[in-house]
Design an enzyme around this catalytic site. Structure first.
Site, PDB file in Angstrom:
ATOM      1  CE  LYS A   1      -1.797   2.399   3.392  1.00 10.42           C
ATOM      2  NZ  LYS A   1      -1.610   3.754   2.821  1.00 10.42           N
TER       3      LYS A   1
ATOM      4  CB  THR B   1       8.545   7.338  15.562  1.00  6.97           C
ATOM      5  OG1 THR B   1       9.795   7.430  14.862  1.00  6.97           O
ATOM      6  CG2 THR B   1       8.777   6.639  16.888  1.00  6.97           C
TER       7      THR B   1
ATOM      8  CD  GLU C   1      13.575   4.014   7.079  1.00  7.33           C
ATOM      9  OE1 GLU C   1      13.739   4.902   7.957  1.00  7.33           O
ATOM     10  OE2 GLU C   1      13.315   4.253   5.906  1.00  7.33           O
TER      11      GLU C   1
ATOM     12  CB  CYS D   1      13.542   8.882   7.360  1.00 15.50           C
ATOM     13  SG  CYS D   1      14.154   7.808   6.073  1.00 15.50           S
TER      14      CYS D   1
ATOM     15  CD  GLU E   1      11.252  12.407  11.024  1.00 15.27           C
ATOM     16  OE1 GLU E   1      10.228  11.854  11.441  1.00 15.27           O
ATOM     17  OE2 GLU E   1      12.045  11.869  10.238  1.00 15.27           O
TER      18      GLU E   1
HETATM   19  P1  NAD Z   1       2.450   7.914   8.541  1.00 13.42           P
HETATM   20  O1  NAD Z   1       3.362   7.065   9.356  1.00 13.42           O
HETATM   21  O2  NAD Z   1       1.127   8.282   9.129  1.00 13.42           O
HETATM   22  O3  NAD Z   1       2.163   7.196   7.142  1.00 13.42           O
HETATM   23  C1  NAD Z   1       3.020   6.270   6.512  1.00 13.42           C
HETATM   24  C2  NAD Z   1       2.189   5.154   5.897  1.00 13.42           C
HETATM   25  O4  NAD Z   1       1.480   4.454   6.931  1.00 13.42           O
HETATM   26  C3  NAD Z   1       1.116   5.629   4.932  1.00 13.42           C
HETATM   27  O5  NAD Z   1       1.006   4.682   3.886  1.00 13.42           O
HETATM   28  C4  NAD Z   1      -0.139   5.635   5.783  1.00 13.42           C
HETATM   29  O6  NAD Z   1      -1.311   5.489   5.043  1.00 13.42           O
HETATM   30  C5  NAD Z   1       0.086   4.439   6.662  1.00 13.42           C
HETATM   31  N1  NAD Z   1      -0.581   4.477   7.966  1.00 13.42           N
HETATM   32  C6  NAD Z   1      -1.034   5.560   8.652  1.00 13.42           C
HETATM   33  N2  NAD Z   1      -1.565   5.178   9.830  1.00 13.42           N
HETATM   34  C7  NAD Z   1      -1.442   3.831   9.900  1.00 13.42           C
HETATM   35  C8  NAD Z   1      -1.779   2.851  10.885  1.00 13.42           C
HETATM   36  N3  NAD Z   1      -2.339   3.177  12.051  1.00 13.42           N
HETATM   37  N4  NAD Z   1      -1.498   1.549  10.618  1.00 13.42           N
HETATM   38  C9  NAD Z   1      -0.907   1.193   9.467  1.00 13.42           C
HETATM   39  N5  NAD Z   1      -0.562   2.076   8.499  1.00 13.42           N
HETATM   40  C10 NAD Z   1      -0.817   3.378   8.707  1.00 13.42           C
HETATM   41  O7  NAD Z   1       3.222   9.199   8.103  1.00 13.42           O
HETATM   42  P2  NAD Z   1       2.557  10.604   7.702  1.00 13.42           P
HETATM   43  O8  NAD Z   1       1.403  10.922   8.610  1.00 13.42           O
HETATM   44  O9  NAD Z   1       2.296  10.609   6.254  1.00 13.42           O
HETATM   45  O10 NAD Z   1       3.749  11.553   8.043  1.00 13.42           O
HETATM   46  C11 NAD Z   1       3.913  11.974   9.374  1.00 13.42           C
HETATM   47  C12 NAD Z   1       5.344  11.993   9.780  1.00 13.42           C
HETATM   48  O11 NAD Z   1       5.949  10.722   9.565  1.00 13.42           O
HETATM   49  C13 NAD Z   1       6.214  12.928   8.976  1.00 13.42           C
HETATM   50  O12 NAD Z   1       6.129  14.240   9.406  1.00 13.42           O
HETATM   51  C14 NAD Z   1       7.557  12.323   9.221  1.00 13.42           C
HETATM   52  O13 NAD Z   1       8.059  12.752  10.453  1.00 13.42           O
HETATM   53  C15 NAD Z   1       7.305  10.862   9.297  1.00 13.42           C
HETATM   54  N6  NAD Z   1       7.627  10.176   8.050  1.00 13.42           N
HETATM   55  C16 NAD Z   1       8.760   9.414   8.018  1.00 13.42           C
HETATM   56  C17 NAD Z   1       9.105   8.772   6.843  1.00 13.42           C
HETATM   57  C18 NAD Z   1      10.317   7.944   6.727  1.00 13.42           C
HETATM   58  O14 NAD Z   1      10.795   7.753   5.623  1.00 13.42           O
HETATM   59  N7  NAD Z   1      10.850   7.400   7.799  1.00 13.42           N
HETATM   60  C19 NAD Z   1       8.316   8.922   5.718  1.00 13.42           C
HETATM   61  C20 NAD Z   1       7.145   9.689   5.789  1.00 13.42           C
HETATM   62  C21 NAD Z   1       6.823  10.286   6.968  1.00 13.42           C
END
Ligand code: NAD
Ligand code: MN
Length: 489
Positions: free
Chosen positions: A194, A248, A268, A302, A399
């Site tokens: 996804k 995180t 990650e 990240c 972050e």
């Molecule tokens: P997120 O962790 O909410 O989303 C990442 C993925 O997880 C998306 O595909 C999302 O649909 C999915 N997701 C969301 N909630 C979920 C849940 N409860 N269970 C399973 N999957 C779920 O990230 P975000 O809200 O898009 O971004 C927020 C913060 O995350 C950013 O500000 C940044 O700090 C961090 N981030 C880190 C990375 C990285 O590469 N490590 C990448 C994107 C965002």
């Protein structure tokens, strides 16, 4: 002391002529269904949502939302493909499919890059020169391992785990899909992937490639949707392995959900990398490295070098050179080949970044942003740096995931190691020095999964990547990246 040089301002003194890539290089459907069992299927949810171009807020397409039934259908398709076809297939044959996907990605590189930029907001130069080639490289690299697993783990027996649920973020949509899918297939697992809800399109293009490559039906299923879809994937009882890249916060939720189950996981998560510059470093190169480290991909990285530690003796000169360089960065149309900093991926993310910029000001730090005229529509943030920052400030500890740099100083090696390690994260770090012994001393003591020396943000399919502490666990890439997809006895 360096002589003060007059800085040419991009927006006032001179400009490049626009050099736009053409959006017509990409074929984007008006609407996408789910890719399950080798064909496009309507979502049982009956729902679709819009995906937009963050540089102008125009709608690009509509993609399907997946509910629990859709997830279940995708997992069942992956299970069937695993038991009936993929796990039984000769490893060399599996490798041929993966090679085919890699070659087809190269053939469609231009289209993939254009779509990545239109939907993600990153400069076309990056999607063209970094994201797409590196994604293809991952498929090539892991295709090579498919029939050599016995050599990768000598004197051991290895077996695939089964069905992998893979959830990825919006900052490197195609590259993250490659990081997840390629090692899973090479080790004989099947996949339900996804993409993030703001960046579904290159994953759906990859689904088209997979269909054209004639991969056995159900080996890779690509479904779209937001967090709830991710929750259903994590909680599905027939999933053997979860691979997640993202925040995180969500990583912790996933760990709670799978506690007490047999599901394996790799997470990650976020980062807050320290870029450390010693007085004996090649200063001009370090300035470039710092700029690349935090402003690359709008800081949506990240492992971004979002904390800069300068040895006191060079701090003043370095900060001036850095400001001069930052003032020349071109912010604007991601499709323009001259652009250095494109659009912030979403309104949500822009709000988060702006919130942190306010926090930085309130904490008493001095802000520097070059004058640049930002487009009226879309989501934009100029490159930002903070000086007069304290180690305990939130902009140092948390972050931000945007083009925002916090600058601190230090005197000794011990002091900077303590400060660099003093965050909840431990994904990456950078060290700039002319001294080899110092590089070894630092890399040994920095609690970070990757430490770059005299460079930053360098990636290779053969090199493992992953974090310590709240940056998660497990490694992706390289030989290490095979392990999380295998039972090794
Ligand atoms: P997120 O962790 O909410 O989303 C990442 C993925 O997880 C998306 O595909 C999302 O649909 C999915 N997701 C969301 N909630 C979920 C849940 N409860 N269970 C399973 N999957 C779920 O990230 P975000 O809200 O898009 O971004 C927020 C913060 O995350 C950013 O500000 C940044 O700090 C961090 N981030 C880190 C990375 C990285 O590469 N490590 C990448 C994107 C965002
Ligand atoms: Mn979230």
């Amino acid at each position: 002391m360096a002589k003060k040089i007059k800085t040419l301002r991009f927006d006032t003194d001179w400009q490049y002529d626009p050099a736009p890539e053409s959006a017509s290089a990409a074929k984007i459907n008006a609407q996408y269904d789910l890719f399950i069992d080798g064909r496009w299927q309507k979502p049982q949810s009956g729902k679709y949502f819009e995906t937009i171009n963050p540089a102008n807020e125009k709608t690009l397409s509509r993609v399907a939302g997946s509910n629990e039934k859709d997830v279940d259908r995708a997992v069942r398709s992956a299970r069937q493909a695993y038991e009936k076809v993929w796990k039984k297939m000769a490893p060399a044959e599996r490798g041929k499919y993966i090679f085919r996907i890699a070659r087809m990605m190269q053939e469609k590189a231009r289209e993939l890059a254009v779509i990545e930029t239109l939907e993600g907001g990153k400069p076309i130069r990056e999607s063209r020169d970094f994201d797409v080639p590196t994604a293809a490289q991952h498929f090539f690299y892991y295709a090579g391992w498919a029939d050599k697993l016995d050599y990768a783990f000598p004197n051991k027996k290895v077996a695939p785990l089964g069905v992998a649920a893979q959830i990825i973020p919006w900052n490197f949509p195609l590259l993250m899909a490659a990081w997840k899918i390629a090692p899973a297939l090479a080790t004989g697992n099947t996949v339900v992937l996804k993409p993030a809800e703001t960046t579904s399109l290159t994953a759906l293009k990859l689904a088209e490639i997979i269909q054209e490559a004639d991969l056995p039906h159900g080996v890779v299923n690509i479904i779209t949707g937001a967090g709830k879809t991710g929750v259903a994937m994590v909680n599905h009882p027939d999933v053997n392995k979860i691979a997640f890249t993202g925040s995180t916060e969500v990583g912790k939720i996933i760990q709670h959900s799978i506690a007490g189950t047999n599901k394996r996981s790799t997470l990650e998560l976020g980062g807050k990398a320290a870029n450390i510059v010693f007085e004996d470093a090649a200063i001009d190169q370090a300035v470039e490295g710092v700029v690349n480290g935090v402003y690359f991909n709008q800081g949506h990285v990240c492992c971004a070098g979002s904390r800069l530690y300068l040895q006191e003796s060079i701090a003043k000169e370095f900060i001036q050179k850095l400001k001069d360089r930052v003032a020349t960065l071109i912010v604007g149309d991601p499709m323009d080949k001259n652009t250095d900093i494109g659009a912030i991926n979403s309104k949500n993310q822009l709000d988060t970044i702006l919130k942190y910029i306010q926090i930085g000001k309130k904490e008493g730090s001095a802000i520097y942003q070059p004058a640049c005229s930002l487009p009226k529509k879309g989501f934009w943030c100029p490159p930002t740096l903070f000086t007069d920052v304290a180690q305990s400030n939130r902009i140092v500890q948390e972050e931000i995931f945007g083009p925002v740099l916090a600058i601190l100083t230090f005197r000794t090696d011990n002091e900077v190691i303590e400060k660099a390690n003093n965050t909840p994260y431990g994904l990456s770090a950078g060290v700039w020095t002319d001294k080899g012994s110092r590089i070894f001393n630092m890399t040994r003591r920095l609690r970070a999964g990757v430490v770059w020396a005299n460079t930053f943000n360098k990636f290779d399919a053969a090199s493992p990547f992953g974090g310590y502490k709240e940056s998660g666990f497990g490694r992706e890439g390289g030989l290490h990246g095979l392990t999380p997809y295998l039972e090794i006895i």
